[in-house]
Design a protein around this motif. Structure first.
Motif, PDB file in Angstrom:
ATOM      1  N   ILE A 271       0.147  12.655  13.989  1.00 31.06           N
ATOM      2  CA  ILE A 271       0.819  12.644  12.676  1.00 31.06           C
ATOM      3  C   ILE A 271       0.475  11.377  11.906  1.00 31.06           C
ATOM      4  O   ILE A 271       0.183  11.405  10.706  1.00 31.06           O
ATOM      5  CB  ILE A 271       2.348  12.772  12.864  1.00 31.06           C
ATOM      6  N   LEU A 272       0.483  10.227  12.605  1.00 25.23           N
ATOM      7  CA  LEU A 272       0.155   8.961  11.959  1.00 25.23           C
ATOM      8  C   LEU A 272      -1.282   8.981  11.423  1.00 25.23           C
ATOM      9  O   LEU A 272      -1.533   8.548  10.296  1.00 25.23           O
ATOM     10  CB  LEU A 272       0.321   7.812  12.956  1.00 25.23           C
ATOM     11  N   SER A 273      -2.216   9.505  12.215  1.00 27.65           N
ATOM     12  CA  SER A 273      -3.603   9.593  11.782  1.00 27.65           C
ATOM     13  C   SER A 273      -3.734  10.458  10.528  1.00 27.65           C
ATOM     14  O   SER A 273      -4.449  10.094   9.586  1.00 27.65           O
ATOM     15  CB  SER A 273      -4.466  10.163  12.906  1.00 27.65           C
ATOM     16  N   SER A 274      -3.038  11.571  10.496  1.00 23.51           N
ATOM     17  CA  SER A 274      -3.096  12.455   9.323  1.00 23.51           C
ATOM     18  C   SER A 274      -2.510  11.759   8.095  1.00 23.51           C
ATOM     19  O   SER A 274      -3.058  11.862   6.987  1.00 23.51           O
ATOM     20  CB  SER A 274      -2.327  13.741   9.609  1.00 23.51           C
ATOM     21  N   ALA A 275      -1.384  11.045   8.287  1.00 26.42           N
ATOM     22  CA  ALA A 275      -0.742  10.362   7.164  1.00 26.42           C
ATOM     23  C   ALA A 275      -1.660   9.265   6.599  1.00 26.42           C
ATOM     24  O   ALA A 275      -1.767   9.093   5.376  1.00 26.42           O
ATOM     25  CB  ALA A 275       0.586   9.754   7.609  1.00 26.42           C
ATOM     26  N   ILE A 276      -2.336   8.545   7.491  1.00 26.40           N
ATOM     27  CA  ILE A 276      -3.234   7.484   7.022  1.00 26.40           C
ATOM     28  C   ILE A 276      -4.410   8.074   6.261  1.00 26.40           C
ATOM     29  O   ILE A 276      -4.858   7.520   5.244  1.00 26.40           O
ATOM     30  CB  ILE A 276      -3.711   6.637   8.222  1.00 26.40           C
ATOM     31  N   MET A 277      -4.930   9.222   6.725  1.00 27.48           N
ATOM     32  CA  MET A 277      -6.039   9.855   6.014  1.00 27.48           C
ATOM     33  C   MET A 277      -5.590  10.331   4.629  1.00 27.48           C
ATOM     34  O   MET A 277      -6.348  10.229   3.652  1.00 27.48           O
ATOM     35  CB  MET A 277      -6.580  11.025   6.823  1.00 27.48           C
ATOM     36  N   ILE A 278      -4.353  10.811   4.528  1.00 25.56           N
ATOM     37  CA  ILE A 278      -3.824  11.207   3.215  1.00 25.56           C
ATOM     38  C   ILE A 278      -3.755   9.998   2.284  1.00 25.56           C
ATOM     39  O   ILE A 278      -4.113  10.070   1.108  1.00 25.56           O
ATOM     40  CB  ILE A 278      -2.436  11.863   3.374  1.00 25.56           C
ATOM     41  N   LEU A 279      -3.309   8.856   2.831  1.00 28.52           N
ATOM     42  CA  LEU A 279      -3.265   7.629   2.033  1.00 28.52           C
ATOM     43  C   LEU A 279      -4.666   7.217   1.576  1.00 28.52           C
ATOM     44  O   LEU A 279      -4.841   6.726   0.452  1.00 28.52           O
ATOM     45  CB  LEU A 279      -2.636   6.495   2.846  1.00 28.52           C
ATOM     46  N   ALA A 280      -5.667   7.424   2.438  1.00 26.49           N
ATOM     47  CA  ALA A 280      -7.044   7.094   2.061  1.00 26.49           C
ATOM     48  C   ALA A 280      -7.490   7.923   0.862  1.00 26.49           C
ATOM     49  O   ALA A 280      -8.087   7.400  -0.085  1.00 26.49           O
ATOM     50  CB  ALA A 280      -7.982   7.321   3.245  1.00 26.49           C
ATOM     51  N   PHE A 281      -7.189   9.208   0.892  1.00 25.15           N
ATOM     52  CA  PHE A 281      -7.561  10.059  -0.242  1.00 25.15           C
ATOM     53  C   PHE A 281      -6.767   9.702  -1.500  1.00 25.15           C
ATOM     54  O   PHE A 281      -7.296   9.779  -2.614  1.00 25.15           O
ATOM     55  CB  PHE A 281      -7.367  11.533   0.125  1.00 25.15           C
ATOM     56  N   LEU A 282      -5.495   9.309  -1.321  1.00 30.75           N
ATOM     57  CA  LEU A 282      -4.705   8.882  -2.476  1.00 30.75           C
ATOM     58  C   LEU A 282      -5.292   7.611  -3.093  1.00 30.75           C
ATOM     59  O   LEU A 282      -5.341   7.468  -4.324  1.00 30.75           O
ATOM     60  CB  LEU A 282      -3.255   8.643  -2.055  1.00 30.75           C
ATOM     61  N   ALA A 283      -5.722   6.663  -2.239  1.00 26.25           N
ATOM     62  CA  ALA A 283      -6.338   5.436  -2.753  1.00 26.25           C
ATOM     63  C   ALA A 283      -7.610   5.761  -3.529  1.00 26.25           C
ATOM     64  O   ALA A 283      -7.856   5.208  -4.610  1.00 26.25           O
ATOM     65  CB  ALA A 283      -6.654   4.485  -1.592  1.00 26.25           C
ATOM     66  N   LEU A 284      -8.416   6.688  -3.011  1.00 26.48           N
ATOM     67  CA  LEU A 284      -9.639   7.075  -3.705  1.00 26.48           C
ATOM     68  C   LEU A 284      -9.322   7.752  -5.034  1.00 26.48           C
ATOM     69  O   LEU A 284      -9.975   7.489  -6.059  1.00 26.48           O
ATOM     70  CB  LEU A 284     -10.467   8.009  -2.826  1.00 26.48           C
TER      71      LEU A 284
END
Length: 323
Positions: A271-284
């Motif tokens: 879950i943490l890995s998925s949440a961090i990847m979502i944050l990466a796309f939000l930053a982009l």
């Protein structure tokens, strides 16, 4: 500077001052001798010594700015003073006034917007080691972020066109103003140049107002803020790449375990890995959105810049009349 060009261009010399009674008179006299057609303005920033009296005695027009900080003084100067060419110089007597005519001539002849003096030290104590190192690091950082050659990003001796001054939204309050001046020119791709100028140590009784570490950190913070505002896609892409790398690093062991056993034993990590990847796309995504906003801001700045004309070269007939 040749007489024809000198007499056809309105020149204002801007000298921000705080407790510079030891040198301000020599700075004013030096600039009046170098640029006899210019008006020298000294803006006092709350001096407690005889800076104001010394400046008036030397022939300067003296004004006051109550808000402390060099950035606040420069903002007031740029707003109040009308001219074709602006010469900004510190009031501590460390810069060579005889360079001013050549810098103004270069600006006018080449239709530039900014000519900066690259400091060449004269005297062992003229340029402290900490200041030299800080300037090298900051100038290098600006070159990497904004992609242009800047030899001395923190120089306090510069010549500006009117269109530079009247299109520059001064936001800095202190010594980070020099960084803002440089970045404004680079962001709008203005025509700029640098010339070497002798930089001497302060005279007796004059003390530097620059604090190496405190002001150095403020300047670095200004660079990061300007990088976010002027290069948002690159800025947020770095965060996106870092977050994506972290997410993938957390996810790799989970996928390896899943490929062997078909189980996901560390579900919270997944879950943490998925949440961090979502944050990466939000930053982009933030980078792309803010990049469009920045482009619009640059267009507006450019339009304000184009409202003013460059200092005009003297025509052959005007030169003949002047000579």
């Amino acid at each position: 500077m040749s007489a024809p060009t000198a007499s056809l261009v309105r020149i204002a010399v801007l000298v921000p001052c705080l407790n510079e009674e030891a040198e301000v008179a020599s700075v004013v006299r030096g600039m009046r001798a170098a640029l006899p057609q210019a008006t020298v303005y000294v803006y006092d920033n709350g001096s407690t010594d005889r800076t104001v009296e010394r400046a008036r005695e030397a022939g300067a027009v003296v004004e006051r700015e109550a808000l402390r900080g060099k950035g606040n003084v420069v903002r007031r100067m740029f707003a109040d003073i009308e001219a074709d060419v602006y010469v900004l110089v510190d009031g501590d007597g460390t810069y060579d006034a005889s360079q001013a005519p050549g810098m103004v001539q270069r600006l006018v002849d080449d239709r530039l917007d900014l000519v900066s003096a690259v400091r060449v030290t004269k005297g062992a104590n003229a340029y402290r080691a900490g200041h030299r190192l800080g300037n090298t690091l900051i100038s290098g950082t600006i070159r990497r972020i904004f992609g242009d050659h800047v030899g001395d990003a923190l120089s306090g001796y510069r010549v500006f066109s009117r269109r530079f001054v009247k299109s520059f939204p001064v936001l800095a309050t202190g010594f980070e103003i020099e960084t803002e001046l440089t970045v404004h020119a680079l962001a709008l791709r203005m025509a700029i140049a640098e010339v070497e100028s002798v930089y001497t140590e302060r005279g007796a009784g004059s003390a530097s107002k620059l604090h190496t570490f405190r002001d150095g950190f403020r300047i670095l913070g200004t660079i990061l803020k300007l990088a976010k505002e002027e290069r948002p896609l690159a800025f947020f892409s770095l965060f996106a790449v870092g977050l994506a790398g972290l997410s993938i690093g957390l996810a790799v062991p989970i996928f390896e375990e899943y490929s062997r056993s078909g189980l996901v034993p560390r579900f919270p990590t997944a879950i943490l890995s998925s949440a961090i990847m979502i944050l990466a796309f939000l930053a982009l995504a933030c980078g792309f959105v803010l990049d469009s906003v920045t482009r619009g801001r640059h267009e507006m700045k450019r339009l304000h810049y184009l409202r003013e004309s460059a200092p005009a070269r003297a025509t052959a007939s005007e030169q003949a009349r002047e000579t």
